[in-house]
Structures are given as C-alpha cells and as structure tokens.
Motif scaffolding. Structure first.
Motif, short mmCIF file in Angstrom:
data_model
loop_
_atom_site.label_atom_id
_atom_site.label_comp_id
_atom_site.label_asym_id
_atom_site.label_seq_id
_atom_site.Cartn_x
_atom_site.Cartn_y
_atom_site.Cartn_z
N MET A 88 0.85 -1.18 0.00
CA MET A 88 0.00 0.00 0.00
C MET A 88 0.89 1.24 0.00
O MET A 88 2.09 1.13 0.25
N GLU A 91 -0.44 8.90 0.97
CA GLU A 91 -0.50 10.12 0.18
C GLU A 91 -0.59 11.32 1.12
O GLU A 91 -0.93 11.16 2.28
N ARG A 100 -5.24 6.12 1.87
CA ARG A 100 -6.45 6.47 1.15
C ARG A 100 -6.81 5.32 0.23
O ARG A 100 -6.24 4.25 0.35
N ARG A 101 -7.71 5.53 -0.70
CA ARG A 101 -8.08 4.58 -1.74
C ARG A 101 -8.58 3.24 -1.20
O ARG A 101 -8.43 2.21 -1.82
N GLY A 102 -9.11 3.26 0.00
CA GLY A 102 -9.60 2.03 0.61
C GLY A 102 -8.53 1.19 1.28
O GLY A 102 -8.83 0.11 1.79
N PHE A 103 -7.28 1.67 1.28
CA PHE A 103 -6.23 0.94 1.99
C PHE A 103 -6.50 1.03 3.49
O PHE A 103 -6.90 2.08 4.00
N ARG A 104 -6.25 -0.06 4.19
CA ARG A 104 -6.38 -0.03 5.64
C ARG A 104 -5.49 -1.10 6.26
O ARG A 104 -5.15 -2.09 5.61
#
Length: 192
Positions: A88, A91, A100-104
C-alpha cells in the motif's frame, strides 16, 4: 547483489546523475539517483527488491509493505511482490501522510515501511507515524538507497540495499564548483 552490481543497475538505466540537484529536503547535492528511471524496468526493479528482500530477517514476520507516495510507490509495490504480502502507499492530500483509496491496516499489522531513497529520513519518519496512526506496527524500514551518510535514524531496524555517501549542502553553503552549475529539481515533492 554487491554494491557495484546495484550501481551498475542505476548506470544501465541512466539513473545515476551528476550535476547540481535540489533534493526534496531542500538540500543540494552533486549526485542524484533517479529511482523512477531504475524502477521503470520491471525486471530491474524485481532484481533490486528481490536482493533487498533476501537481506531481511525472517523473524520480522512482515504482513504488509507501506510506502510514501510518490517515490516509494513502485519500490514498495515491488517489495510487496518480493515478500508475497500486500503493498500500500501513503499520500499527502492535505500535507500529512495518510492511507487512502480504501487501503487499511488491521490493528497490529506488522509493516515494513519501504522507500526508494532515504536522504534525511524525514519522509520515512512521517510515513511511520501515519502507519502507526492507521493501526499498523512498523517492524522495520527499508530503502533501495541510503544516502543519509549515516544520519537517518529510526526507532526500528533499517535495511538499505546500498549506502552511498554523497555530500549534501544547504543552499547558502555550496562549494564553489557546485554553485557554478545551475540547480535542477528532479524529484517529485515540492519544497516547503
């Protein structure tokens, strides 16, 4: 992979530059490693990250790789591939690193923070803070190149593929030979 073999990869990619460069830290340098050039060839990127992955101790038990955008994105992705774990990136949409972008990251996820080049370590430390804030546990930091001259310090083990001692200078303290050359900024981050 020896240091000479790593540098040969940079030379072959025309990624080892000589001149007067403005680094993302604002410091100036007579040499610059344009990692984007060396990483644009997927086979070359794989060779470099595979070599670095082979140096990481198994007891780190890495669950994920997280890198700062922009420079670390490809290096981090390739390291994730090398280790067989998700990759991942962070940003700075508002100036501070965040996923961001749904990364967790699930709480306690064991993370390798991966950079392309470390100069001062500031971006790396900021990235590690963001990883911790997202629930991850940074177990180590890694980079293709450590050009900090031994000055970058982290609270976790640091594994660079190579260490290059390249001088860097404040803009108002340039040696005459560097001051005589026009400065260029080849990196991706704006200087504050």
């Amino acid at each position: 992979m020896t240091e000479d073999q790593v540098l040969d990869e940079f030379r072959a990619a025309e990624a080892l530059l000589e001149g007067h460069f403005i680094l993302s830290s604002g410091l100036r340098s007579p040499r610059y490693l344009q990692c984007a050039r060396v990483l644009m060839d997927p086979r070359r990127a794989a060779r470099l990250t595979d070599a670095l992955a082979a140096t990481l101790p198994a007891e780190l038990k890495i669950d994920a790789v997280v890198s700062p955008a922009m420079g670390g994105v490809i290096a981090g992705h390739e390291m994730g591939r090398s280790l067989g774990v998700p990759a991942m990136f962070l940003e700075r949409p508002t100036g501070t690193f965040e996923l961001r972008r749904g990364f967790r990251l699930e709480p306690g996820t064991r993370v390798l923070m991966m950079e392309d080049v470390v100069t001062t370590g500031l971006s790396s430390r900021e990235a590690m803070k963001a990883i911790a804030a997202a629930g991850g546990t940074v177990v180590a930091a890694a980079a293709l190149v450590d050009r900090s001259n031994g000055k970058a310090e982290f609270d976790v083990p640091f594994y660079p593929l190579i260490r290059l001692d390249v001088p860097s200078y404040a803009a108002d303290a340039l040696p005459p030979e560097l001051a005589a050359i026009p400065a260029v900024k080849p990196g991706s981050r704006a200087i504050a």
